[in-house]
Motif scaffolding. Structure first.
Motif, PDB file in Angstrom:
ATOM      1  N   ALA A   1       1.018  -8.313  -4.517  1.00  0.00           N
ATOM      2  CA  ALA A   1      -0.429  -7.893  -4.432  1.00  0.00           C
ATOM      3  C   ALA A   1      -1.112  -7.058  -5.183  1.00  0.00           C
ATOM      4  O   ALA A   1      -0.526  -6.218  -5.960  1.00  0.00           O
ATOM      5  N   VAL A   2      -2.703  -7.028  -5.314  1.00  0.00           N
ATOM      6  CA  VAL A   2      -2.966  -6.006  -6.124  1.00  0.00           C
ATOM      7  C   VAL A   2      -3.774  -5.044  -5.272  1.00  0.00           C
ATOM      8  O   VAL A   2      -4.682  -5.361  -4.534  1.00  0.00           O
ATOM      9  N   VAL A   3      -3.465  -3.715  -5.503  1.00  0.00           N
ATOM     10  CA  VAL A   3      -3.818  -2.679  -4.624  1.00  0.00           C
ATOM     11  C   VAL A   3      -5.142  -1.940  -5.536  1.00  0.00           C
ATOM     12  O   VAL A   3      -4.714  -1.414  -6.601  1.00  0.00           O
TER      13      VAL A   3
ATOM     14  N   VAL B   1       0.879  -1.238   0.084  1.00  0.00           N
ATOM     15  CA  VAL B   1      -0.007  -0.001  -0.180  1.00  0.00           C
ATOM     16  C   VAL B   1       0.820   1.258   0.066  1.00  0.00           C
ATOM     17  O   VAL B   1       0.487   2.127  -0.825  1.00  0.00           O
ATOM     18  N   SER B   2       1.774   1.402   0.911  1.00  0.00           N
ATOM     19  CA  SER B   2       3.013   2.485   0.906  1.00  0.00           C
ATOM     20  C   SER B   2       3.419   2.628  -0.412  1.00  0.00           C
ATOM     21  O   SER B   2       3.644   3.686  -0.868  1.00  0.00           O
TER      22      SER B   2
ATOM     23  N   LEU C   1      -1.861   5.224   5.682  1.00  0.00           N
ATOM     24  CA  LEU C   1      -2.898   4.375   4.853  1.00  0.00           C
ATOM     25  C   LEU C   1      -2.181   3.003   4.886  1.00  0.00           C
ATOM     26  O   LEU C   1      -3.247   1.982   5.121  1.00  0.00           O
ATOM     27  N   SER C   2      -1.300   2.627   5.166  1.00  0.00           N
ATOM     28  CA  SER C   2      -0.549   1.326   5.136  1.00  0.00           C
ATOM     29  C   SER C   2      -1.249   0.596   6.270  1.00  0.00           C
ATOM     30  O   SER C   2      -1.371  -0.786   6.282  1.00  0.00           O
ATOM     31  N   SER C   3      -1.394   1.309   7.441  1.00  0.00           N
ATOM     32  CA  SER C   3      -1.944   0.665   8.745  1.00  0.00           C
ATOM     33  C   SER C   3      -3.474   0.239   8.449  1.00  0.00           C
ATOM     34  O   SER C   3      -4.020  -0.449   9.197  1.00  0.00           O
ATOM     35  N   HIS C   4      -4.010   0.484   7.324  1.00  0.00           N
ATOM     36  CA  HIS C   4      -5.384   0.053   7.010  1.00  0.00           C
ATOM     37  C   HIS C   4      -5.108  -0.673   5.581  1.00  0.00           C
ATOM     38  O   HIS C   4      -6.426  -0.730   4.922  1.00  0.00           O
ATOM     39  N   SER C   5      -4.336  -1.588   5.594  1.00  0.00           N
ATOM     40  CA  SER C   5      -4.151  -1.928   4.166  1.00  0.00           C
ATOM     41  C   SER C   5      -5.102  -3.236   4.018  1.00  0.00           C
ATOM     42  O   SER C   5      -5.373  -3.479   2.562  1.00  0.00           O
ATOM     43  N   GLU C   6      -5.805  -3.592   4.669  1.00  0.00           N
ATOM     44  CA  GLU C   6      -7.093  -4.757   4.523  1.00  0.00           C
ATOM     45  C   GLU C   6      -7.942  -4.261   3.685  1.00  0.00           C
ATOM     46  O   GLU C   6      -8.808  -5.117   3.023  1.00  0.00           O
ATOM     47  N   GLY C   7      -8.173  -2.939   3.769  1.00  0.00           N
ATOM     48  CA  GLY C   7      -9.385  -2.345   2.925  1.00  0.00           C
ATOM     49  C   GLY C   7      -8.934  -1.674   1.535  1.00  0.00           C
ATOM     50  O   GLY C   7      -9.606  -1.206   0.725  1.00  0.00           O
ATOM     51  N   LEU C   8      -7.601  -2.034   1.225  1.00  0.00           N
ATOM     52  CA  LEU C   8      -7.216  -1.228  -0.115  1.00  0.00           C
ATOM     53  C   LEU C   8      -6.444  -2.672  -0.893  1.00  0.00           C
ATOM     54  O   LEU C   8      -6.323  -2.382  -1.870  1.00  0.00           O
ATOM     55  N   VAL C   9      -6.201  -3.628  -0.210  1.00  0.00           N
ATOM     56  CA  VAL C   9      -5.496  -4.736  -1.045  1.00  0.00           C
ATOM     57  C   VAL C   9      -6.708  -5.749  -1.443  1.00  0.00           C
ATOM     58  O   VAL C   9      -7.353  -6.153  -0.747  1.00  0.00           O
TER      59      VAL C   9
END
Length: 455
Positions: free
Chosen positions: A237-239, A168-169, A207-215
């Motif tokens: 990973a597919v973001v 994500v980062s 944002l990376s601390s909430h990666s589960e909603g972005l990946v």
């Protein structure tokens, strides 16, 4: 058009750069642009991208050599092969400003600002997985994560979480690069020869601390053991771009466009308002942040010096940044207008003004770094059916951090930080508190950006 011509003019003054190819296939060039600060850095970056594009277009393989492009003789065969596979993707990505480049610390050379810029094809995903087109909905990245067992989680689980956060980062960096923003809160600056990229790092971290909603999806490509029971995983990973852009934009808006009240004597008040307006920051009395400034005239014999202070604080009294002038910069003979005269001189000083603006910029960044603005939730104690669960319920809300609970007369008060606006928090609270409050609890009332109250 004027801005574009200005950037071209900056680039045209740069020295003609060459592209070096390192043994691992990394393409490296140095680019310079006339001037100082964010504009010169942007010019040097644009020049470097142009040099890299020109090199890649002119060299279908890394075995080619031209007069101005030096190639090493010890190039790794795998690197040469990967370059040929990635060549089209790199050209498209560089043209769109969507390939993550590595930048050195900017340096000053005469009247120019110079940077060493490199592109390593090995840091990109496989060609069939990469799509840097603006119309694509997803971006695929290959990243490595590491982890060690702690807090009841396995080393593998922590390594996977670390890899997803890195994915994500990395995409956040791509998106910010595409914006080409001129905002002072997202630009790089040279301070005493050091580069500052705190905003890009901050947005990526948040944002990376909430990666589960972005990946959208991911798969493990390789796993290996590390010392002391650690695990290293390589994942693809597919973001998803749409939610990432939405969340990143919200974070940027918190920094770039907060509503601010200015309490200060003139002409400092006007100076502050002008700067805020230039940054796109709204100024008004009904604000969640306050810039509080004051001036004090000090006697030095027959002369007078001026002490100026300014700090950025929220309605809860938290201070995010504080600036003090250098009073020894100027002394003037005493007269009825000495305070305003001294203030005008101080604000006209480039060094004093720059220090003030840097303090303000860093203060707005700190709002997000700390997790957003502080809010207080006022709940009637007799309407809480399960008060012992209040802290846990609030802590699970997305964007909420630093929850603390205390009593204030007939109310239970929850103090917390929230990354979004107050309206979003009010809606989330109404949904979350249903299970631990009485059915006759009133709808939440937003008294101001700081206080939300139930009755």
């Amino acid at each position: 058009m004027i801005k574009k011509l200005g950037l071209l003019a900056l680039c045209s003054l740069s020295a003609q750069a060459q592209v070096d190819v390192l043994a691992d296939g990394t393409l490296q060039t140095q680019a310079c642009a006339y001037g100082r600060g964010a504009t010169a850095i942007s010019g040097a970056k644009a020049q470097a991208s142009a040099e890299l594009i020109s090199f890649i277009k002119g060299n279908k393989s890394l075995t080619t050599q031209s007069a101005q492009q030096h190639l090493t003789t010890s190039l790794d065969n795998d690197a040469a092969s990967l370059y040929e596979q990635q060549r089209t993707s790199m050209i498209e990505g560089l043209s769109a400003g969507a390939v993550p480049l590595n930048y050195s610390t900017p340096t000053l050379s005469g009247n120019d600002t110079c940077m060493t810029v490199s592109l390593n094809p090995q840091e990109l995903a496989e060609p069939q997985e990469q799509n840097w087109q603006q119309t694509t909905q997803n971006i695929s990245v290959t990243v490595i994560g590491q982890g060690w067992k702690k807090e009841g989680k396995t080393a593998l689980t922590i390594a996977e979480q670390d890899a997803l956060q890195r994915a994500v980062s990395q995409v956040v960096g791509v998106w910010l690069t595409q914006q080409h923003t001129q905002s002072s809160s997202t630009s790089m600056n040279i301070v005493d020869g050091n580069e500052s990229t705190n905003m890009q790092e901050l947005i990526g971290q948040q944002l990376s601390s909430h990666s589960e909603g972005l990946v959208k999806e991911w798969q493990t490509l390789e796993t290996k053991e590390l010392q002391n029971g650690g695990v290293e995983v390589t994942i693809m990973a597919v973001v998803e771009k749409a939610p990432l852009i939405q969340k990143a934009s919200k974070l940027l808006s918190m920094i770039g466009s907060p509503r601010v009240q200015v309490i200060a004597p003139e002409p400092l008040k006007t100076e502050l308002k002008v700067w805020l307006n230039e940054q796109g920051i709204e100024v008004g009395n009904a604000a969640s942040l306050v810039i509080y400034a004051k001036s004090t005239v000090i006697s030095r014999g027959n002369n007078r010096q001026l002490y100026l202070t300014a700090d950025v604080r929220d309605l809860a009294g938290n201070i995010y940044g504080q600036w003090k002038n250098d009073p020894s910069f100027m002394s003037l003979p005493n007269d009825p207008y000495v305070e305003k005269d001294l203030m005008t001189v101080h604000l006209a000083s480039e060094s004093q003004s720059k220090a003030l603006h840097n303090t303000l910029n860093n203060a707005f960044t700190q709002v997000v770094a700390r997790g957003g603005l502080v809010r207080e939730i006022m709940l009637p104690s007799n309407k809480l059916t399960q008060p012992e669960k209040l802290h846990d319920v609030l802590s699970t809300l997305g964007g909420v951090s630093d929850v603390s609970i205390h009593k204030q007369q007939k109310y239970t008060v929850a103090s917390l930080r929230f990354k979004g606006n107050t309206g979003e928090l009010a809606h989330a609270l109404d949904q979350a508190l249903i299970t631990i409050t009485a059915k006759n609890l009133s709808k939440i009332t937003v008294e101001d950006d700081f206080t939300l109250r139930y009755k």
